[in-house]
Each structure stands twice: as structure tokens, then as C-alpha cells.
Design a protein around this motif. Structure first.
Motif, PDB file in Angstrom:
ATOM      1  N   GLN A  18     -10.045   9.230  74.778  1.00  0.00           N
ATOM      2  CA  GLN A  18      -9.146   9.163  73.791  1.00  0.00           C
ATOM      3  C   GLN A  18      -7.924   8.227  73.289  1.00  0.00           C
ATOM      4  O   GLN A  18      -7.514   7.299  72.224  1.00  0.00           O
ATOM      5  N   ALA A  19      -8.346   6.648  74.848  1.00  0.00           N
ATOM      6  CA  ALA A  19      -7.615   5.532  74.378  1.00  0.00           C
ATOM      7  C   ALA A  19      -8.476   4.583  73.330  1.00  0.00           C
ATOM      8  O   ALA A  19      -7.925   3.714  72.608  1.00  0.00           O
ATOM      9  N   VAL A  20      -9.722   5.066  73.713  1.00  0.00           N
ATOM     10  CA  VAL A  20     -10.367   4.116  72.373  1.00  0.00           C
ATOM     11  C   VAL A  20     -10.544   4.771  71.146  1.00  0.00           C
ATOM     12  O   VAL A  20     -10.441   3.688  70.297  1.00  0.00           O
ATOM     13  N   ALA A  21     -10.462   5.774  71.112  1.00  0.00           N
ATOM     14  CA  ALA A  21     -10.323   6.144  69.665  1.00  0.00           C
ATOM     15  C   ALA A  21      -9.460   5.939  69.025  1.00  0.00           C
ATOM     16  O   ALA A  21      -9.571   5.563  68.194  1.00  0.00           O
ATOM     17  N   ASP A  22      -8.089   5.578  70.198  1.00  0.00           N
ATOM     18  CA  ASP A  22      -6.946   5.463  69.173  1.00  0.00           C
ATOM     19  C   ASP A  22      -6.693   4.088  68.831  1.00  0.00           C
ATOM     20  O   ASP A  22      -6.304   3.433  67.675  1.00  0.00           O
ATOM     21  N   PHE A  23      -7.385   3.263  69.779  1.00  0.00           N
ATOM     22  CA  PHE A  23      -7.672   1.794  69.272  1.00  0.00           C
ATOM     23  C   PHE A  23      -8.953   1.818  68.314  1.00  0.00           C
ATOM     24  O   PHE A  23      -8.303   1.035  67.393  1.00  0.00           O
ATOM     25  N   LEU A  24      -9.437   2.050  67.916  1.00  0.00           N
ATOM     26  CA  LEU A  24     -10.032   2.209  66.425  1.00  0.00           C
ATOM     27  C   LEU A  24      -9.421   2.541  65.682  1.00  0.00           C
ATOM     28  O   LEU A  24      -9.340   1.892  64.284  1.00  0.00           O
ATOM     29  N   ALA A  25      -9.086   4.168  65.193  1.00  0.00           N
ATOM     30  CA  ALA A  25      -8.094   4.183  64.461  1.00  0.00           C
ATOM     31  C   ALA A  25      -6.974   3.786  64.246  1.00  0.00           C
ATOM     32  O   ALA A  25      -6.942   3.154  63.088  1.00  0.00           O
ATOM     33  N   ALA A  26      -6.910   2.721  65.359  1.00  0.00           N
ATOM     34  CA  ALA A  26      -5.133   1.657  64.900  1.00  0.00           C
ATOM     35  C   ALA A  26      -5.855   0.113  63.785  1.00  0.00           C
ATOM     36  O   ALA A  26      -5.480  -0.122  63.230  1.00  0.00           O
ATOM     37  N   GLY A  27      -7.331  -0.167  64.563  1.00  0.00           N
ATOM     38  CA  GLY A  27      -8.152  -0.827  64.127  1.00  0.00           C
ATOM     39  C   GLY A  27      -8.333  -0.957  62.936  1.00  0.00           C
ATOM     40  O   GLY A  27      -8.382  -2.010  61.781  1.00  0.00           O
ATOM     41  N   LEU A  28      -8.384   0.493  61.941  1.00  0.00           N
ATOM     42  CA  LEU A  28      -8.096   0.391  60.757  1.00  0.00           C
ATOM     43  C   LEU A  28      -7.651  -0.540  60.147  1.00  0.00           C
ATOM     44  O   LEU A  28      -7.569  -0.948  58.791  1.00  0.00           O
ATOM     45  N   ASP A  29      -5.896  -0.538  60.404  1.00  0.00           N
ATOM     46  CA  ASP A  29      -5.232  -0.783  59.737  1.00  0.00           C
ATOM     47  C   ASP A  29      -5.033  -2.286  59.750  1.00  0.00           C
ATOM     48  O   ASP A  29      -5.155  -3.353  58.916  1.00  0.00           O
ATOM     49  N   MET A  30      -5.278  -2.667  61.247  1.00  0.00           N
ATOM     50  CA  MET A  30      -6.066  -4.220  61.240  1.00  0.00           C
ATOM     51  C   MET A  30      -7.496  -4.544  60.313  1.00  0.00           C
ATOM     52  O   MET A  30      -6.832  -5.320  59.053  1.00  0.00           O
ATOM     53  N   ALA A  31      -7.960  -4.384  59.847  1.00  0.00           N
ATOM     54  CA  ALA A  31      -9.653  -4.164  59.002  1.00  0.00           C
ATOM     55  C   ALA A  31      -9.373  -4.409  57.511  1.00  0.00           C
ATOM     56  O   ALA A  31      -9.054  -5.208  57.138  1.00  0.00           O
ATOM     57  N   GLY A  32      -8.322  -3.388  57.202  1.00  0.00           N
ATOM     58  CA  GLY A  32      -7.530  -3.476  56.550  1.00  0.00           C
ATOM     59  C   GLY A  32      -6.769  -4.842  55.855  1.00  0.00           C
ATOM     60  O   GLY A  32      -6.465  -5.483  54.430  1.00  0.00           O
ATOM     61  N   GLN A  33      -6.057  -5.233  56.437  1.00  0.00           N
ATOM     62  CA  GLN A  33      -5.782  -6.683  56.482  1.00  0.00           C
ATOM     63  C   GLN A  33      -6.523  -8.122  56.424  1.00  0.00           C
ATOM     64  O   GLN A  33      -5.754  -9.025  55.984  1.00  0.00           O
ATOM     65  N   GLU A  34      -7.494  -7.319  56.918  1.00  0.00           N
ATOM     66  CA  GLU A  34      -8.368  -8.607  56.882  1.00  0.00           C
ATOM     67  C   GLU A  34      -8.760  -8.883  55.210  1.00  0.00           C
ATOM     68  O   GLU A  34      -9.860  -8.340  55.291  1.00  0.00           O
ATOM     69  N   ALA A  35      -8.645  -9.790  54.697  1.00  0.00           N
ATOM     70  CA  ALA A  35      -9.510  -9.800  52.771  1.00  0.00           C
ATOM     71  C   ALA A  35     -10.995 -10.353  53.218  1.00  0.00           C
ATOM     72  O   ALA A  35     -11.686  -9.748  51.776  1.00  0.00           O
ATOM     73  N   THR A  36     -11.646 -10.876  54.101  1.00  0.00           N
ATOM     74  CA  THR A  36     -12.603 -11.065  54.557  1.00  0.00           C
ATOM     75  C   THR A  36     -13.286  -9.995  55.153  1.00  0.00           C
ATOM     76  O   THR A  36     -14.183 -10.321  55.220  1.00  0.00           O
ATOM     77  N   THR A  37     -12.992  -8.795  55.512  1.00  0.00           N
ATOM     78  CA  THR A  37     -13.648  -7.953  55.965  1.00  0.00           C
ATOM     79  C   THR A  37     -14.140  -6.531  54.750  1.00  0.00           C
ATOM     80  O   THR A  37     -12.690  -5.897  54.829  1.00  0.00           O
ATOM     81  N   PRO A  38     -14.840  -6.680  53.821  1.00  0.00           N
ATOM     82  CA  PRO A  38     -14.495  -5.308  53.027  1.00  0.00           C
ATOM     83  C   PRO A  38     -15.366  -4.612  52.998  1.00  0.00           C
ATOM     84  O   PRO A  38     -14.981  -2.972  52.987  1.00  0.00           O
ATOM     85  N   ILE A  39     -15.823  -3.975  54.580  1.00  0.00           N
ATOM     86  CA  ILE A  39     -16.345  -2.973  54.999  1.00  0.00           C
ATOM     87  C   ILE A  39     -16.453  -2.868  56.696  1.00  0.00           C
ATOM     88  O   ILE A  39     -16.943  -3.595  57.870  1.00  0.00           O
ATOM     89  N   TRP A  40     -15.953  -1.803  56.786  1.00  0.00           N
ATOM     90  CA  TRP A  40     -15.833  -1.773  58.300  1.00  0.00           C
ATOM     91  C   TRP A  40     -15.902  -0.014  58.820  1.00  0.00           C
ATOM     92  O   TRP A  40     -15.024   0.710  58.642  1.00  0.00           O
TER      93      TRP A  40
END
Length: 101
Positions: A18-40
Motif C-alpha cells: 500500500q505504501a508503494v501504491a500511495d507513493f505512485l498516486a502521489a507521483g502522478l501529481d509530481m509528473a503533472g508538474q513536469e512539462a517535459t513528461t507528457p506521458i506517465w
């Protein structure tokens, strides 16, 4: 055009799924802030195995992502969450379709 990608395989420590799943859910927000990462994508491959697939327009963008906030956060928490170091595989994209139904 998307030509560069990464596939990252993450194996959770027992009891840390669950900790890994939660980390990945938070990663979506971080990826959304990366203009050079269009697909995640965050993936669950089995009860204990997770993955990240992301794609980039250039090698420079891929390298920037590898040195960005998601990679830093993963490195900071890997020992507590993961059974082994992440497997990070660079991928060349040969073709893609991206169309929502």
C-alpha cells in the motif's frame, strides 16, 4: 514526437504494498508538474510488483526526469518500501497511438 521512454519495475517489501501504491498516486501529481513528461503511467503488475511507464520527446527530457522530483522521492523512500532497488530500463518508442475512446 515521442521517441524515448522508461519502464521502472518496483517490487514492494512484504507489507509495504500500500505504501508503494500511495507513493505512485502521489507521483502522478509530481509528473503533472513536469512539462517535459507528457506521458506517465503508474501500474500494478501483481500484488507486490508495480511499474512506471513514462515517455519523452527527447533524450534530454528523459535525463531531466531521471534527475527530477519523482526520482529523488523514490530514492529517498526506496529502502523502506522496496524489496530490491528499482529496475530502470530505457526504452526506444517505435510507434504509438494515443486516442481516448
Amino acid at each position: 514526437m515521442i521517441r524515448n521512454a522508461l519502464f521502472v519495475r518496483l517490487e514492494a517489501r512484504p507489507g509495504k504494498e500500500q505504501a508503494v501504491a500511495d507513493f505512485l498516486a502521489a507521483g502522478l501529481d509530481m509528473a503533472g508538474q513536469e512539462a517535459t513528461t507528457p506521458i506517465w503511467f503508474a501500474l500494478r503488475l501483481s500484488p507486490t510488483t508495480f511499474g512506471i511507464f513514462d515517455a519523452f520527446a527527447s533524450e534530454e527530457d528523459r535525463q531531466a526526469h531521471l534527475h527530477g522530483s519523482i526520482a529523488a522521492a523514490l530514492a529517498a523512500h526506496a529502502d523502506e518500501m522496496l524489496a530490491s532497488p528499482p529496475s530502470i530500463e530505457p526504452i526506444d518508442v517505435l510507434g504509438m497511438k494515443n486516442q481516448l475512446a
